[in-house]
Design a protein around this motif. Sequence first.
Motif, PDB file in Angstrom:
ATOM      1  N   GLY A   1       0.783  -1.220   0.000  1.00 30.73           N
ATOM      2  CA  GLY A   1       0.000   0.000   0.000  1.00 30.73           C
ATOM      3  C   GLY A   1       0.818   1.276   0.000  1.00 30.73           C
ATOM      4  O   GLY A   1       0.356   2.305  -0.475  1.00 30.73           O
TER       5      GLY A   1
ATOM      6  N   LYS B   1       3.299   2.247  -7.309  1.00 25.63           N
ATOM      7  CA  LYS B   1       2.768   3.365  -6.519  1.00 25.63           C
ATOM      8  C   LYS B   1       3.875   4.379  -6.382  1.00 25.63           C
ATOM      9  O   LYS B   1       5.005   4.008  -6.121  1.00 25.63           O
ATOM     10  CB  LYS B   1       2.353   2.882  -5.140  1.00 25.63           C
ATOM     11  CG  LYS B   1       1.043   2.216  -5.216  1.00 25.63           C
ATOM     12  CD  LYS B   1       0.504   1.804  -3.889  1.00 25.63           C
ATOM     13  CE  LYS B   1      -0.625   0.854  -4.147  1.00 25.63           C
ATOM     14  NZ  LYS B   1      -0.153  -0.385  -4.817  1.00 25.63           N
TER      15      LYS B   1
ATOM     16  N   VAL C   1      -4.791  -1.950  -6.668  1.00 26.33           N
ATOM     17  CA  VAL C   1      -5.477  -3.066  -7.333  1.00 26.33           C
ATOM     18  C   VAL C   1      -6.081  -3.953  -6.254  1.00 26.33           C
ATOM     19  O   VAL C   1      -5.748  -3.807  -5.076  1.00 26.33           O
ATOM     20  CB  VAL C   1      -4.490  -3.908  -8.182  1.00 26.33           C
ATOM     21  CG1 VAL C   1      -3.948  -3.117  -9.353  1.00 26.33           C
ATOM     22  CG2 VAL C   1      -3.360  -4.446  -7.307  1.00 26.33           C
TER      23      VAL C   1
ATOM     24  N   HIS D   1       7.269  -6.758  -1.182  1.00 25.84           N
ATOM     25  CA  HIS D   1       8.076  -6.179  -0.109  1.00 25.84           C
ATOM     26  C   HIS D   1       7.952  -6.934   1.216  1.00 25.84           C
ATOM     27  O   HIS D   1       8.584  -6.559   2.191  1.00 25.84           O
ATOM     28  CB  HIS D   1       7.655  -4.724   0.108  1.00 25.84           C
ATOM     29  CG  HIS D   1       6.274  -4.586   0.680  1.00 25.84           C
ATOM     30  ND1 HIS D   1       5.175  -5.227   0.153  1.00 25.84           N
ATOM     31  CD2 HIS D   1       5.808  -3.898   1.752  1.00 25.84           C
ATOM     32  CE1 HIS D   1       4.104  -4.921   0.877  1.00 25.84           C
ATOM     33  NE2 HIS D   1       4.460  -4.122   1.851  1.00 25.84           N
TER      34      HIS D   1
ATOM     35  N   ASN E   1       0.542  -9.030   5.521  1.00 25.75           N
ATOM     36  CA  ASN E   1      -0.725  -9.437   4.896  1.00 25.75           C
ATOM     37  C   ASN E   1      -0.455 -10.092   3.545  1.00 25.75           C
ATOM     38  O   ASN E   1      -1.035 -11.128   3.215  1.00 25.75           O
ATOM     39  CB  ASN E   1      -1.637  -8.229   4.658  1.00 25.75           C
ATOM     40  CG  ASN E   1      -2.102  -7.620   5.958  1.00 25.75           C
ATOM     41  OD1 ASN E   1      -2.842  -8.233   6.709  1.00 25.75           O
ATOM     42  ND2 ASN E   1      -1.642  -6.406   6.236  1.00 25.75           N
ATOM     43  N   SER E   2       0.440  -9.465   2.782  1.00 30.30           N
ATOM     44  CA  SER E   2       0.774 -10.014   1.460  1.00 30.30           C
ATOM     45  C   SER E   2       1.382 -11.407   1.591  1.00 30.30           C
ATOM     46  O   SER E   2       1.067 -12.311   0.812  1.00 30.30           O
ATOM     47  CB  SER E   2       1.767  -9.105   0.740  1.00 30.30           C
ATOM     48  OG  SER E   2       1.182  -7.850   0.481  1.00 30.30           O
TER      49      SER E   2
ATOM     50  N   GLU F   1      -1.302 -13.855   2.240  1.00 30.72           N
ATOM     51  CA  GLU F   1      -2.140 -14.055   1.053  1.00 30.72           C
ATOM     52  C   GLU F   1      -1.430 -14.991   0.064  1.00 30.72           C
ATOM     53  O   GLU F   1      -2.060 -15.851  -0.553  1.00 30.72           O
ATOM     54  CB  GLU F   1      -2.445 -12.691   0.397  1.00 30.72           C
ATOM     55  CG  GLU F   1      -3.422 -11.870   1.228  1.00 30.72           C
ATOM     56  CD  GLU F   1      -3.350 -10.354   0.964  1.00 30.72           C
ATOM     57  OE1 GLU F   1      -2.765  -9.930  -0.054  1.00 30.72           O
ATOM     58  OE2 GLU F   1      -3.894  -9.587   1.789  1.00 30.72           O
TER      59      GLU F   1
END
Length: 465
Positions: free
Chosen positions: A280, A308, A343, A360, A364-365, A368
Amino acid sequence: MSNTRDSRSLSPHIALIPSAGMGHLLPFLRITSMLLSRNCTVTLITAESTVSAVESSYISSFLSQHPQVKHVDIQPIQLHSNPTSNDPLFLQFESISRSFQLLSPALSSSSPPLSAIFTHLSMASIITPIAAELGVPSYLVSSTSTKFLCLMAYHPVLIADPDKLGNSSTELTIPGLTPFPISSIPSPFKNPDNIFTRSILVPNARALSKAKGIIVNSFDCFEPETLEAINNGRVLEHSLPPVLPIGPLESYEIKKEKSHYMTWLDNQPEESVVYVNFGGRTTMSNHQIRELSKGLERSGYRFLLVLKCSEVDEEDKDDLKDLVGDSFLERTRNKGMVVKGWVSQQEILEHPSIGAFVNHCGWNSVMEAARRGIPMVAWPQIGDQRVNAEIVKNAGLGIWESKWGLGLQAELVCGEEIEKKIKEVMENEKLREMAKKVGDEARKYTNIGGRSEKVLKELVEFLQK
Ligand code: UDP
Ligand code: UDP
């Protein structure tokens, strides 16, 4: 408030209080949805975001899809004194923390009376005393790895003994855990005067012991050593509540129009696309973006590259063409897609065309990717990310080149090196097998009867009493 719950009212009523930032909000929305499907009554307490349009849109679409959720919207208190930081998310965090200090009346008049309050770790020092005053148990939700949680929990011991983090040390030892390389410890941890350390880390680390439990988005076989050590009192004897691993968190269905990149993914072969997204709010230099694009192009693999350029979505004004170059977009038109901005990562990682994930290592990523068994190229930058990257490597979910940096000050990683890592993660069968195994385990843990599912079920049953 009278908290004697009627023994016949079997469904527990849980108030969830996330803090600022998508990385904190998303796990709360997922937990809310998991609690709803276990028949809990849920009140979601959010503060209107002044910095992120994405946050506000996720909250409103979640609420419209889950009309049974009670929602309390708090107006953030404006900060009038001199700003303590120029980081917009930090300021947002400060202003919502202050407004949450005034939450008592709303919580005490909840109907049915609350069975528990779940809040983010970063709100521990504010919410645990309010919960105690109301006589309601509080649970903290961690959005980082359990190993990094241990580091935060141990921080008060560290600052009391500066030698432990002295300039000459190369490793930091915490009882019960494999030592941390000093290079993985975020620099604010070493500086008691840092604004983040002073106002967030220290008070929250001290408040951990006030909670009834700490809910972590992790699962035993992903962080076996750490979960075993922390729950057997070897990290900090007597002063930590039980750590409850319920991960990887279940995703909830997102009903929205199909995005152009999802339609593009539909047309790509299975496991053929390298998905690149640094979360994010992680930004990299324009030079590094050019090298990254070069690496992707040279690897020959299909890719979905998400960029980003600012830490806050509303400020993101750079043009794609200026970032990667017109000719890059032209040359790779049949091979790749470049998207600027936000996204729906959950949808992307669930798509069968995804073959690898360059990321990175925001936790959370990581979870997932673990849920889907997608092999990662870990490319961490700040905060908990280097500690997380090491866990990814040790769990067999991916590869990590610890020399790579990512921030604006970091040394440039050249396209050729990036190309090599992408080829490795796409072609090394052993690595891909190991990552798939992680996905199989994750499913076993979260299916009915699996360990993570049982931990949540038992918690809900406990709160029912
Ligand atoms: N995310 C997303 N789209 C994006 C970037 C991030 O949906 O373009 C989600 C991602 O799936 C994850 C969260 O936002 O759930 C980011 O949290 P993470 O811990 O991975 O990283 P952070 O951004 O907090 O560093
Ligand atoms: N962190 C840090 N310095 C910062 C921001 C974060 O050391 O300026 C550490 C902090 O301990 C925090 C962790 O990195 O718990 C993850 O950061 P945070 O929870 O703020 O962000 P997330 O990645 O969960 O969005």
